[in-house]
Design an enzyme around this catalytic site. Structure first.
Site, PDB file in Angstrom:
ATOM      1  N   LYS A 111     -27.474 -10.065 -11.131  1.00  0.00           N
ATOM      2  CA  LYS A 111     -26.942 -11.422 -11.171  1.00  0.00           C
ATOM      3  C   LYS A 111     -27.980 -12.435 -11.646  1.00  0.00           C
ATOM      4  CE  LYS A 111     -23.179 -11.027  -7.848  1.00  0.00           C
ATOM      5  NZ  LYS A 111     -22.524 -11.620  -6.659  1.00  0.00           N
ATOM      6  N   LYS A 195     -15.331  -3.099 -16.141  1.00  0.00           N
ATOM      7  CA  LYS A 195     -14.531  -3.400 -14.963  1.00  0.00           C
ATOM      8  C   LYS A 195     -13.693  -4.656 -15.192  1.00  0.00           C
ATOM      9  CE  LYS A 195     -15.185  -3.666  -9.931  1.00  0.00           C
ATOM     10  NZ  LYS A 195     -16.192  -3.747  -8.851  1.00  0.00           N
ATOM     11  N   LYS A 198     -12.780 -11.411 -13.300  1.00  0.00           N
ATOM     12  CA  LYS A 198     -12.275 -12.776 -13.378  1.00  0.00           C
ATOM     13  C   LYS A 198     -13.081 -13.617 -14.362  1.00  0.00           C
ATOM     14  CE  LYS A 198     -13.132 -12.974  -9.011  1.00  0.00           C
ATOM     15  NZ  LYS A 198     -13.128 -13.378  -7.589  1.00  0.00           N
TER      16      LYS A 198
END
Length: 333
Positions: A111, A195, A198
């Site tokens: 991240k 994957k 969103k």
């Protein structure tokens, strides 16, 4: 008593992967366990969130959970920031966990990327807060995806070190992972190697929980496939990620297996299978989408349900936190 704790971040754009990979499985767990479900809004702010959007996303996630079958009367549903034990226990765990442990957390590296020095301290300490989420209730089981298994291992390490450091054997349990369901990883409709997310730039890559029937039909019709017909055996899906993804979604939504789906549809062209998949997706998701819309139109109900859940969560967590403070040596009033 076996107790499940699980949570999800209110970051908006809920999609089929969230439902099949987590929420639907939580609904099933209600039959077996004492369940605590949490909208982890404190985790969400480890990266910047617009306050107005965050409030809306908290309500949307709670609405989706209730619409999907989470029972806020029989089980506990609340948002994390209403229960102070999470933050208090996280600080104590910050003082138990070692920096070396945190440095090994691969999700922070992913991240933060090349901007590690600009990442928030909250993002770095995220796994410690996750440990507090679980152990504040002495949860025995935690449903986790592959990307959270390392964090659960850290929670187990923190629990063990706390027990050893303070000579309180078995005070905190060693929570066990629950990896459930046939579709724990739902992939993008545009790229079977990625994957479903969103954050994907293309809305066509995902099936949103708010999509109407026409949108669902269009997305499935345009989902990437390959020119070969469906195989009759699962082994033949190797090297065909898009085909595997659509078949896996069908199997999960029908409570079937990939082998059973292929036995029924093997040899057919994707045009026919996509129509069958559309019918299943609309049948399963449309009632949830409609109920979500009804609940979102009544924010007072959502807020009340979360507040009642927070009261019940506090009733469980506060006595455990009081014991922790006593063990650590704090003065309790």
């Amino acid at each position: 008593m076996e107790r499940v704790f699980s949570g999800a971040q209110p970051t908006g754009n809920l999609h089929l992967g969230n439902y099949l990979g987590a929420i639907r499985n939580w609904v099933a767990l209600q039959k077996q366990y004492d369940c605590i479900f949490c909208v982890v809004d404190m985790h969400a702010i480890t990266v910047w969130q617009d306050p107005k959007e965050l409030r809306s996303n908290i309500r949307e996630l709670a609405a989706s959970m209730i619409a999907s079958g989470i029972d806020p009367e029989k089980h506990v549903l609340f948002n994390q920031s209403q229960v102070s034990a999470h933050a208090e226990l996280a600080w104590i765990f910050n003082c138990v966990a070692r920096i070396g442990w945190m440095n090994r957390m691969t999700q922070f590296k992913e991240k933060a990327g090349k901007h590690r020095e600009n990442a928030s301290l909250g993002l770095y300490a995220y796994p410690s807060l996750m440990a507090a989420d679980i152990l504040a209730y002495k949860a025995t089981h935690v449903p986790v995806g592959e990307d959270q298994k390392q964090h659960l291992e850290l929670a187990r390490d923190i629990a063990l070190k706390f027990n050893n450091d303070y000579g309180v054997e078995d005070f905190f349990p060693q929570p066990e992972p629950l990896i459930l369901g046939p579709a724990t990883r739902v992939m993008s409709l545009r790229d079977g190697a990625k994957k479903m997310s969103k954050s994907d730039a293309s809305d066509m890559a995902r099936i949103n929980m708010t999509d109407d029937a026409d949108t669902l039909s269009k997305k499935i019709r345009k989902a990437k496939t390959d020119p070969e017909p469906l195989p009759s055996e699962a082994a033949s899906l190797e090297g065909r990620p898009e085909a595997k993804n659509l078949i896996t979604i069908y199997a999960a939504l029908t409570d079937s297996t990939v082998d059973a789906v292929l036995a029924e549809h093997g040899g057919t062209q994707f045009s026919g299978f996509k129509q069958a998949l559309t019918d299943v997706v609309v049948e399963k998701l449309a009632p949830i989408t409609e109920e979500m819309a009804r609940l979102k139109a009544d924010p007072a109900y959502i807020d009340s349900a979360l507040a009642k859940g927070a009261e019940r969560a506090n009733a469980i967590a506060q006595p455990i936190l009081r014991e922790v403070k006593e063990i650590v040596g704090f003065l309790n009033s």
